[in-house]
Write an enzyme that holds these catalytic residues in place. Structure first.
Site, PDB file in Angstrom:
ATOM      1  N   LYS A 150       0.844  -1.208   0.000  1.00  0.00           N
ATOM      2  CA  LYS A 150       0.000   0.000   0.000  1.00  0.00           C
ATOM      3  C   LYS A 150       0.871   1.246   0.000  1.00  0.00           C
ATOM      4  CE  LYS A 150      -3.753  -2.394   2.352  1.00  0.00           C
ATOM      5  NZ  LYS A 150      -4.388  -2.757   3.630  1.00  0.00           N
TER       6      LYS A 150
ATOM      7  N   GLN B 237      -4.191  -1.194   9.893  1.00  0.00           N
ATOM      8  CA  GLN B 237      -4.111  -2.525   9.281  1.00  0.00           C
ATOM      9  C   GLN B 237      -4.671  -3.576  10.248  1.00  0.00           C
ATOM     10  OE1 GLN B 237      -3.062  -3.237   6.067  1.00  0.00           O
ATOM     11  NE2 GLN B 237      -3.728  -5.316   6.495  1.00  0.00           N
TER      12      GLN B 237
ATOM     13  N   ASP C 181     -10.756   3.163   4.886  1.00  0.00           N
ATOM     14  CA  ASP C 181     -11.173   1.759   4.804  1.00  0.00           C
ATOM     15  C   ASP C 181     -12.700   1.645   4.809  1.00  0.00           C
ATOM     16  OD1 ASP C 181      -9.429  -0.307   4.373  1.00  0.00           O
ATOM     17  OD2 ASP C 181      -8.761  -0.447   6.464  1.00  0.00           O
TER      18      ASP C 181
END
Ligand code: NAD
Length: 318
Positions: free
Chosen positions: A55, A99, A122
């Site tokens: 990412k 994460q 997200d």
């Protein structure tokens, strides 16, 4: 024997990232703004480290300023939430991603709740989850959004199609099912307690599998000509001691029956990262009140303007 069309998520994701890089360049050149993404990694989970590295690299390549905050596995909830509060208040950071999974002593939902919904790239914060269900202007979770974009290329109009979503996680299954409902599909959500999963799949024009069980969906579960989106990522051991990645769908069987199918790897995975970058640019545009990405929320651009997240002109969709 007919063979399904391969849905090339890798190539599509590359094209999206290239367009985003142009948009990011325009944001910089015309507005002196650089989108900023903060990724928080807790612990040493090898898969998470690879995902975060990926990412970070792709964000930087698109011109997004990416900062990775690596914390020890034993970090406390208070320390983690203090970091997030700081990022919430940092005007140069427009997107925050924690994460997952987090270590078991940390309440994951409580940590997600700490993220400013405007920076929740997200799309897991309850504010954004609520917006998804009310068709608002929130941020949509990256993997389902990537699947939707792959599906739209195959089916520009999904109205009336039957879709079976296998899996009901908050990250993939539930938001994906909701996106399919918004596309006017008739949606079945199957899960670990579903009685006859094969039958639920066989009646579907679209099957999306997000289970985490290697090659569980067999070829004879697929309706001839159906579109299959395989979200699963499973590592299996081979006889020679090596290993390889496979999806939740038995690709070799399904490819002979389906009309179109995503490979693993090279299908949904690259789209997930591209959608993270898309969400970061979108969040940046909204926070800086530049040109909000109207495409991304399903509205048309005003005449003569370009979408800052996808660089497309009016009337096209990103
Ligand atoms: P999860 O474990 O949170 O959810 C799995 C779901 O599968 C559950 O809802 C469960 O009810 C269902 N399930 C389990 N066993 C089943 C069975 N026998 N029959 C039917 N349903 C069953 O997993 P998740 O986070 O949704 O991820 C699913 C898979 O997708 C994993 O392999 C994960 O690695 C992968 N994934 C890939 C990406 C990507 O970018 N490609 C992103 C997220 C997740």
């Amino acid at each position: 024997m007919s063979t399904a069309v391969l849905i090339d998520g890798k190539a599509y994701a590359e094209a999206i990232r290239a367009r985003l890089a142009i948009s990011v360049g325009e944001l910089h050149d015309y507005h002196h703004i650089v989108p900023g993404l903060a990724v928080v990694l807790v612990g040493q989970d090898p898969a998470s480290r690879i995902y975060v590295r990926n990412k970070h690299k792709q964000a930087e390549e698109a011109g997004i300023r990416s900062l990775v905050h690596t914390l020890p596995a034993e970090v406390s909830e208070d320390e983690l939430s203090t970091l997030i509060e700081g990022l919430n208040g940092d005007r140069e950071i427009h997107g925050i991603l924690v994460q997952l999974p987090l270590p078991p002593h940390i309440d994951t939902q409580w940590i997600i709740d700490c993220i400013d919904p405007a920076k929740d790239v997200d799309g897991f914060h309850p504010f954004n989850v609520g917006h998804l269900f009310t068709r608002g202007t929130g941020l949509i979770p990256c993997t389902p959004l990537g699947c939707l974009k792959l599906l739209r290329r195959q089916h520009p109009d999904m109205s009336g199609l039957r879709a079976t979503m296998i899996g009901r996680s908050n990250i993939v299954g539930k938001p994906m099912a909701q996106l399919l409902v918004q596309e006017n599909c008739t949606v079945t959500i199957a899960h670990s307690k579903t009685r006859d999963l094969a039958r639920e799949c066989r009646q579907a024009d679209i099957v999306v599998a997000a289970v985490g069980r290697a090659e569980m969906v067999r070829g004879d579960w697929i309706k001839p000509g159906a579109t299959v989106i395989d979200v699963g990522i499973n590592r299996i051991s081979l006889e020679d001691g090596k290993s390889r990645l496979v999806g939740d769908v038995c690709f070799d069987e399904a490819v002979a029956v389906a009309g179109a199918i995503t490979p693993v790897p090279g299908g949904v995975g690259p789209m997930t990262v591209a959608m993270l970058l898309h969400n970061t640019v979108l969040a940046c545009c909204r926070q800086t009140h530049v040109e909000p990405c109207l495409h991304a929320v399903g509205k048309r651009m005003s005449s003569g303007t370009r979408c800052f997240a996808c660089n497309a002109h009016e009337r096209s969709s990103c």
